[in-house]
Design a protein around this motif. Structure first.
Motif: not given
Length: 242
Positions: A127-141
């Motif tokens: 919803d904040m349109r954060m880049p996938r390079v940040l959201t994907t590692p965070l979700a996996v973590l």
């Protein structure tokens, strides 16, 4: 696959504060900044009250009571140099001073991780349109850490069944650490492979933005957390000085 079991990965079903992860993270950030700045002695207890209430509501009352007991112990230890003018007292006081602050930070971080579902976190980031390079590692973590903790508990239970506890760990510390670390590292390698497969199945690698089934919205709990953040800031910089 054990690494994608919902019961082990998502927040507990007993979570009562249904707030947006962004509001939780703002409170966590404000509390950490305040705790790690100089002259924050008068606001530590306010942060402790907030952390204890959140832990009691969203986690367990026993954890909140333990947090309060440890914080009181560290506070008394931090004031030991005022009563005992000795080098050892100074060392104990300095260590306790920082343990009190880091302990509160870890407690709030534990609450944030335990009370936030991965789906809520990814939805807020999208919803904040954060880049996938940040959201994907965070979700996996967020999915990786709970499973590793469960695996570590399982290894420790297996060690206990085989008698590798108590005096054995004191007599053979290196061997005890080896028996704990090697199985956990092996489990981590397996979990990483399972999470990679789960990420591909869930479409985390696609280029387009995912469709949000449950779009984040501002709730009463968000207003309460934002109010707590504001109270901490006001009391820290414009409240009573130490």
């Amino acid at each position: 696959m054990s690494a994608i079991a919902p019961a082990s990965l998502d927040a507990s079903s007993t979570v009562r504060i249904a707030a947006d992860p962004r509001s939780k993270f703002l409170l966590l950030l404000v509390a950490n900044v305040i705790l790690m700045t100089s002259g924050s002695g008068h606001v530590v207890w306010l942060v402790l009250v907030v952390a204890a209430i959140l832990a009691a509501v969203d986690l367990r009352a026993r954890l909140a009571a333990g947090l309060v007991a440890l914080s009181v112990l560290f506070w008394f230890a931090a004031g030991l140099p005022r009563l005992w003018h000795h080098g050892a007292a100074v060392v104990v006081g300095v260590v306790a001073y920082w343990l009190l602050r880091f302990g509160l930070s870890i407690a709030l971080g534990t609450w944030f991780i335990s009370s936030t579902r991965v789906s809520e976190l990814t939805a807020s980031a999208s919803d904040m349109r954060m880049p996938r390079v940040l959201t994907t590692p965070l979700a996996v973590l967020f999915r990786f850490l709970p499973v590793v903790i469960d695996e570590t508990k399982g290894v420790m239970e297996a060690m206990s069944l085989r008698g590798y506890t108590g005096s054995y760990l004191w007599r053979h510390p290196v061997d005890g650490v080896e028996k704990l670390v090697v199985p956990v590292l092996t489990a981590c390698a397996r979990i990483a492979d399972e999470l990679s497969a789960a990420a591909l199945i869930r479409g985390l690698g696609v280029s387009g933005r995912p469709t949000l089934v449950d779009k984040p919205r501002f709730r009463t709990a968000d207003a309460a957390l934002l109010g707590l953040s504001l109270i901490l800031l006001v009391y820290r910089y414009w409240g009573a000085k130490p």
